[in-house]
Write an enzyme that holds these catalytic residues in place. Structure first.
Site, mmCIF file in Angstrom:
data_model
loop_
_atom_site.group_PDB
_atom_site.id
_atom_site.type_symbol
_atom_site.label_atom_id
_atom_site.label_comp_id
_atom_site.label_asym_id
_atom_site.label_seq_id
_atom_site.Cartn_x
_atom_site.Cartn_y
_atom_site.Cartn_z
ATOM 1 N N ARG A 104 -38.743 22.366 -30.739
ATOM 2 C CA ARG A 104 -39.212 22.451 -29.352
ATOM 3 C C ARG A 104 -38.111 22.867 -28.395
ATOM 4 O O ARG A 104 -38.302 22.902 -27.192
ATOM 5 C CB ARG A 104 -39.808 21.131 -28.909
ATOM 6 C CG ARG A 104 -38.858 19.940 -29.041
ATOM 7 C CD ARG A 104 -39.495 18.733 -28.451
ATOM 8 N NE ARG A 104 -38.797 17.514 -28.802
ATOM 9 C CZ ARG A 104 -39.109 16.335 -28.305
ATOM 10 N NH1 ARG A 104 -40.084 16.229 -27.445
ATOM 11 N NH2 ARG A 104 -38.440 15.267 -28.680
ATOM 12 N N ASP A 136 -46.085 19.709 -31.405
ATOM 13 C CA ASP A 136 -46.595 20.660 -30.412
ATOM 14 C C ASP A 136 -45.526 21.444 -29.652
ATOM 15 O O ASP A 136 -45.843 22.281 -28.809
ATOM 16 C CB ASP A 136 -47.485 19.916 -29.408
ATOM 17 C CG ASP A 136 -46.737 18.771 -28.720
ATOM 18 O OD1 ASP A 136 -45.504 18.656 -28.918
ATOM 19 O OD2 ASP A 136 -47.376 17.992 -27.991
ATOM 20 N N ARG A 201 -25.188 22.156 -34.900
ATOM 21 C CA ARG A 201 -25.148 20.786 -35.438
ATOM 22 C C ARG A 201 -24.644 20.789 -36.870
ATOM 23 O O ARG A 201 -24.610 21.852 -37.508
ATOM 24 C CB ARG A 201 -26.581 20.225 -35.452
ATOM 25 C CG ARG A 201 -27.268 20.262 -34.106
ATOM 26 C CD ARG A 201 -28.710 20.755 -34.233
ATOM 27 N NE ARG A 201 -29.253 21.022 -32.895
ATOM 28 C CZ ARG A 201 -29.789 20.089 -32.115
ATOM 29 N NH1 ARG A 201 -29.902 18.849 -32.564
ATOM 30 N NH2 ARG A 201 -30.216 20.388 -30.915
ATOM 31 N N ASP A 273 -28.743 16.142 -38.153
ATOM 32 C CA ASP A 273 -29.211 17.223 -37.273
ATOM 33 C C ASP A 273 -28.998 16.865 -35.810
ATOM 34 O O ASP A 273 -29.209 17.702 -34.933
ATOM 35 C CB ASP A 273 -30.688 17.536 -37.527
ATOM 36 C CG ASP A 273 -31.565 16.300 -37.444
ATOM 37 O OD1 ASP A 273 -31.288 15.330 -38.163
ATOM 38 O OD2 ASP A 273 -32.520 16.289 -36.648
HETATM 39 P P1 AMP Z 1 -35.183 14.505 -33.362
HETATM 40 O O1 AMP Z 1 -34.852 13.500 -34.413
HETATM 41 O O2 AMP Z 1 -36.002 13.999 -32.232
HETATM 42 O O3 AMP Z 1 -33.950 15.185 -32.860
HETATM 43 O O4 AMP Z 1 -36.120 15.643 -34.008
HETATM 44 C C1 AMP Z 1 -36.162 15.945 -35.371
HETATM 45 C C2 AMP Z 1 -36.874 17.250 -35.610
HETATM 46 O O5 AMP Z 1 -38.214 17.189 -35.115
HETATM 47 C C3 AMP Z 1 -36.236 18.459 -34.937
HETATM 48 O O6 AMP Z 1 -36.367 19.551 -35.814
HETATM 49 C C4 AMP Z 1 -37.076 18.636 -33.702
HETATM 50 O O7 AMP Z 1 -37.053 19.954 -33.227
HETATM 51 C C5 AMP Z 1 -38.454 18.249 -34.208
HETATM 52 N N1 AMP Z 1 -39.352 17.799 -33.133
HETATM 53 C C6 AMP Z 1 -39.306 16.626 -32.448
HETATM 54 N N2 AMP Z 1 -40.286 16.555 -31.531
HETATM 55 C C7 AMP Z 1 -40.987 17.718 -31.631
HETATM 56 C C8 AMP Z 1 -42.134 18.256 -30.953
HETATM 57 N N3 AMP Z 1 -42.774 17.595 -30.003
HETATM 58 N N4 AMP Z 1 -42.550 19.483 -31.327
HETATM 59 C C9 AMP Z 1 -41.930 20.176 -32.286
HETATM 60 N N5 AMP Z 1 -40.871 19.726 -32.970
HETATM 61 C C10 AMP Z 1 -40.396 18.504 -32.648
HETATM 62 MG MG MG Z 2 -32.763 16.409 -32.897
#
Ligand code: AMP
Ligand code: MG
Length: 524
Positions: A104, A136, A201, A273
């Site tokens: 996103r 989304d 990252r 990540d």
């Molecule tokens: P995070 O642990 O929140 O940094 O996210 C882990 C993964 O999930 C990353 O690849 C983000 O881009 C993806 N991600 C988290 N929320 C969304 C969202 N609402 N839509 C698409 N990808 C998401």
């Molecule tokens: Mg992340």
């Protein structure tokens, strides 16, 4: 709106995904996929950082130009922008999770300011990308406001962090199941424009290692060194240069962890990540701030069982994450020993940095190592603060006010959360303060010099979870004044500001178990 100068090295020098479109896919042999933000219904600027605008060479008039919200809400591109989503993988909660990527986040481009500094502009919540998996691509106002607020607060606290230019409401609703209990509801959506020299990252390297794509791994490493670590250019031998670079990543990560422990920040989701190669705090999700000192605390409800990412565990987790990075780099370095040495240096540097920062917090001119010395003194203090449920920020700030000739608990009235927990440690805390006073008296530093030094490193204001939540509640009801005031106060976290006492107060009782104040889910 003034023009920005772009120099998009990432997309120019590294291979991109030949496939077009936003459909979800595995992307091989490429560092990114070109994708534009998906326009939103009614972008409206809610907040912006004058410091970050200044870094980009933008002034008040530029920000107030209606096109600003269009661009930083994702509805328009400026000349020179070449948007993309990056491909990366990661270890999540200790397990290899495969391809993740910017699901996103969409980078708009790399702008160069008039001082020659490179700043990557990235929208978060800008709509679907090939890496969105089942989600989304959007973000809700509450999590976006938290990221905007905390990125800038961290910077002003002196903690390395990605920055935030703007917070734009989308005028659209996003459906989220905040507690994963089947009660999904629509929430207002928002987009943050994040700003950093690079958003690369650990996971950007891990993905190519996991696929055995050594040529691309090598290219990305050498690109990163060349663009983001110019100080290493003098090392001619490529393998030696990559090793020096890994050492530098270890060093920066060690320093960052010491800062988090110094200010009481808990990231909440230290997956690989979410680890910046520049040693910046990155990806603000269910993060939290320590109120009562508690090394066991995590704000992240998703991690409540294992508490892998609890406050006191963060330096060790960073070390584990660096191990994963070292594993990923091995195929293009092919020497185990120097990688291991760098990992050992991480622990040494972290300890030295941590002591240096704690020395400043305690107001000592030098650190007397050892259990009989300052390490022991600090250890005892931490155990008392934990047992007595004492507020970390208030305690350290008020420590400067202790009369070292005749210590008392008077400066700490506002720091206790619970009468009986307080009673249980009072005698020992007073003894500790006496030992502390004696220790301070061994050094010949004028009291006002010591106090001033302590006040430069012990913040009075931090973006406590409940404060952010109050700003969110008001913003969701259409009132931005709470966010504006809090943001303003946090621009000078070490300076006492008249009339701002309530921002320095300990967490009120009502917030102890309230969602958003003491526990946060990953839903954002
Ligand atoms: P995070 O642990 O929140 O940094 O996210 C882990 C993964 O999930 C990353 O690849 C983000 O881009 C993806 N991600 C988290 N929320 C969304 C969202 N609402 N839509 C698409 N990808 C998401
Ligand atoms: Mg992340």
């Amino acid at each position: 709106m003034r023009a920005l100068r772009f120099d998009n090295r990432f997309v120019r020098e590294l291979p991109g995904d030949p496939e077009e479109g936003r459909h979800v896919r595995q992307v091989h042999g490429a560092c990114y996929s070109r994708v534009e933000p998906t326009p939103v219904r009614a972008p409206q600027l809610l907040a912006w950082s004058p410091e970050v605008a200044g870094l980009l060479g933008l002034g008040d008039a530029d920000v107030r130009d209606p096109r600003f919200a269009q661009v930083f809400g994702g509805n328009a591109l400026l000349p020179g922008m070449e948007p993309y989503a990056a491909c990366y993988g990661g270890h999540q909660f200790g397990n290899w999770a495969g391809q993740l990527g910017d699901g996103r986040a969409i980078t708009l481009g790399e702008t160069i300011n008039d001082r020659g500094q490179r700043w990557e502009l990235q929208l978060k919540g800008a709509g679907p990308t090939p890496y969105s998996r089942r989600a989304d691509g959007r973000a809700v106002l509450r999590s976006s406001l938290r990221e905007f607020l905390c990125s800038e607060a961290m910077h002003h606290l002196g903690v390395p962090s990605t920055r935030a230019l703007s917070l734009v409401a989308t005028g659209e609703q996003v459906i989220r199941d905040m507690f994963y209990d089947g009660r999904a509801r629509p929430e207002p959506g928002a987009v943050v424009c994040r700003v950093a020299p690079s958003f690369i990252r650990f996971g950007n390297f891990e993905i190519f290692a996991s696929r055995g794509d050594e040529p691309l791994l090598e290219r990305l490493i050498d690109f990163t060194i060349d663009r983001d670590f110019p100080e290493l250019a003098g090392e001619r031998d490529p393998v030696a240069r990559r090793l020096r670079w890994f050492e530098e990543v270890c060093r920066r990560t060690a320093v960052l962890m010491a800062h988090w422990m110094r200010v009481g920040f808990v990231h909440g989701v230290m997956n690989t990540d979410n680890m910046s190669i520049l040693g910046l705090t990155i990806d603000y999700g269910p993060y939290g701030w320590i109120d009562n000192f508690d090394p066991e605390w995590t704000p992240n409800t998703t991690d409540a069982g294992g508490r892998r990412y609890r406050f006191g565990h963060q330096p060790r987790i960073a070390h584990w994450n660096l191990w994963q990075l070292a594993n990923a780099l091995y195929p293009v370095i092919r020497e185990v020993e120097p990688l291991e040495r760098a990992l050992v240096s991480y622990a040494d540097i972290h300890e030295a940095e941590y002591r240096r920062m704690m020395q400043a917090k305690l107001g000592f001119a030098a650190w007397q190592a050892g259990e009989q010395g300052d390490d022991g003194l600090l250890d005892t203090l931490h155990r008392l603060l934990e047992r007595g449920e004492v507020d970390m920020t208030i305690f350290f700030r008020r420590l400067a006010d202790v009369d070292i000739e005749a210590p008392s608990l008077a400066p700490f009235e506002a720091a206790f959360y619970d009468g009986s927990r307080r009673a249980a440690i009072e005698t020992e805390l007073l003894q500790w303060l006496q030992a502390y006073g004696a220790r301070v008296r061994t050094e010949d530093v004028p009291a006002d010099v010591r106090r001033a030094g302590m006040n430069r490193v012990n913040p009075i204001y931090v973006p406590r979870n409940y404060l952010a939540q109050q700003a969110i509640d008001a913003a969701e009801a259409g009132d931005l004044s709470e966010l504006e005031t809090l943001f303003e106060v946090l621009r000078q976290p070490y300076v006492e500001q008249p009339g701002c006492e309530r921002f320095a107060a300990r967490r009120p009782d009502w917030a102890r178990h309230k969602a958003g104040c003491s526990m946060l889910s990953c839903s954002s």
